[in-house]
Design a protein around this motif. Structure first.
Motif, PDB file in Angstrom:
ATOM      1  N   UNK A  39       4.520  -1.382  -0.724  1.00  0.00           N
ATOM      2  CA  UNK A  39       4.608  -0.736  -2.042  1.00  0.00           C
ATOM      3  C   UNK A  39       4.832   0.770  -1.855  1.00  0.00           C
ATOM      4  N   UNK A  40       5.167   1.447  -2.937  1.00  0.00           N
ATOM      5  CA  UNK A  40       5.488   2.874  -2.862  1.00  0.00           C
ATOM      6  C   UNK A  40       4.376   3.688  -2.220  1.00  0.00           C
ATOM      7  N   UNK A  41       3.140   3.449  -2.644  1.00  0.00           N
ATOM      8  CA  UNK A  41       2.026   4.215  -2.079  1.00  0.00           C
ATOM      9  C   UNK A  41       1.848   3.934  -0.589  1.00  0.00           C
ATOM     10  N   UNK A  42       1.922   2.659  -0.204  1.00  0.00           N
ATOM     11  CA  UNK A  42       1.736   2.321   1.215  1.00  0.00           C
ATOM     12  C   UNK A  42       2.869   2.912   2.052  1.00  0.00           C
ATOM     13  N   UNK A  43       4.079   2.852   1.514  1.00  0.00           N
ATOM     14  CA  UNK A  43       5.234   3.450   2.201  1.00  0.00           C
ATOM     15  C   UNK A  43       4.983   4.942   2.430  1.00  0.00           C
ATOM     16  N   UNK A  44       4.549   5.628   1.375  1.00  0.00           N
ATOM     17  CA  UNK A  44       4.342   7.078   1.473  1.00  0.00           C
ATOM     18  C   UNK A  44       3.156   7.429   2.372  1.00  0.00           C
ATOM     19  N   UNK A  45       2.182   6.543   2.446  1.00  0.00           N
ATOM     20  CA  UNK A  45       1.045   6.799   3.337  1.00  0.00           C
ATOM     21  C   UNK A  45       1.477   6.649   4.800  1.00  0.00           C
ATOM     22  N   UNK A  46       2.489   5.805   5.038  1.00  0.00           N
ATOM     23  CA  UNK A  46       3.011   5.662   6.411  1.00  0.00           C
ATOM     24  C   UNK A  46       3.899   6.841   6.788  1.00  0.00           C
ATOM     25  N   UNK A  47       4.635   7.344   5.810  1.00  0.00           N
ATOM     26  CA  UNK A  47       5.591   8.429   6.120  1.00  0.00           C
ATOM     27  C   UNK A  47       4.909   9.786   6.187  1.00  0.00           C
TER      28      UNK A  47
END
Ligand code: MLT
Ligand code: MN
Ligand code: ZN
Length: 301
Positions: free
Chosen positions: A27-35
């Motif tokens: 999801x968007x939040x998980x993606x951004x937490x990885x990046x």
């Protein structure tokens, strides 16, 4: 004369079960937490102290090994020693009990839980790694104050909430209010703080109890009840998971705003929750004067 005691709470993990990012979520939040665009957050736990030396863990998350490593106040101060004197579990879900397995290694501490929550631990033989010679298992009755730490009186109370996810058989009773899900009241030097990481509904009794508190950590799992479906990650509503939403007519924001609580901090926040990012939902919460927890944040009652 003894030194002055003051209740301090350190957020070890601000995220709900799964954490941010969750291992299988794009999801968007998980993606951004990885990046690196969002700060990653570990799973639900709070550490409290009144003397700055001895600490109690409120819930033992699967991320506890990392949480201890990240917080120097929880590091050993002698050859084999830990400042963690007590561990209290507020329900039987994985995000709150799996960290007990991290605490093996013959370290003495006291483990507090209600009878049904302790039964979950007793029924799973893997928890025998917590050697009873070292780890005292203390069953706590609802509404009976006890010393969680020297100088810190705690009381457990019933909070609306279903049984642990892995104990569900068919449709769980979503109106359940008993010893399966509890809140923690903490009193120190006339200050009053609460930790309620899971809550299906703010009943009149619960509202009466937490009214005018100095500090409240409250269930911020979902912002909207249908958020999991809206973000496309699942079909369960917050309600079905046993968590009331922050927003909405029946949400916690509206209910808590009436209660004159000095400081409200949302915690146990799901990775789908839009409050993780700077946006209208987070600003709506902050406009009420409420806060969003994050790993490592510290609060005084
Ligand atoms: C919850 O709070 O709903 C649970 O942590 C769910 C889970 O165990 O995954
Ligand atoms: Mn949880
Ligand atoms: Zn996600």
């Amino acid at each position: 004369m003894s030194a002055t005691l003051a209740l301090r709470a350190l957020v070890l993990g601000a995220a709900a079960g799964g954490g941010l990012p969750q291992w299988n979520c794009g999801c968007g939040n998980c993606h951004d937490a990885r990046s690196g665009a969002l700060a990653p957050q570990t799973q639900s736990s709070l550490a409290v102290t009144v003397d700055g030396k001895s600490w109690a863990l409120l819930n033992a998350s699967p991320d506890l090994r990392q949480q201890i490593a990240d917080n120097a106040c929880l590091h050993p101060r002698a050859l084999r020693a830990s400042p963690i004197a007590s561990v209290l579990v507020t329900n039987g879900d994985i995000d709150h009990i799996a960290g007990l397995l991290i605490l093996r290694e013959k370290q003495a501490f006291r483990l507090f839980a209600t009878r049904p929550i302790m039964d979950i631990i007793e029924a799973n033989s893997v928890f025998k790694v917590l050697d009873r010679q070292c780890v005292e298992r203390i069953v706590v009755e609802l509404d009976e104050p006890f010393a969680l730490l020297d100088g810190l009186t705690a009381t457990l109370f019933a909070v609306p909430g279903k049984v642990a996810l892995f104990l569900e058989e068919g449709e769980p009773d979503l109106a359940l209010e008993g010893e399966q899900t509890v809140g923690v009241e903490m009193l120190c030097e006339g200050r009053r703080a609460y930790y309620i990481p899971g809550c299906a509904r703010i009943s009149p009794a619960l509202a009466g109890r937490i009214r005018a508190a100095d500090l409240l950590f409250f269930d911020g799992t979902v912002y909207r009840d249908a958020e999991m479906a809206e973000t496309g990650v699942g079909t369960k509503t917050g309600r079905r998971m046993g968590h009331m939403s922050i927003d909405g007519e029946e949400g916690s924001l509206a209910a808590l705003a009436e209660l004159g609580i000095a400081r409200v901090v949302y915690t146990h926040i799901n990775n789908t929750n839009p409050v993780w990012r700077d946006g209208p939902e987070r600003r709506h919460v902050e406009a009420r004067g409420f806060q969003i927890a994050s790993d490592g944040a510290e609060y005084e009652a």
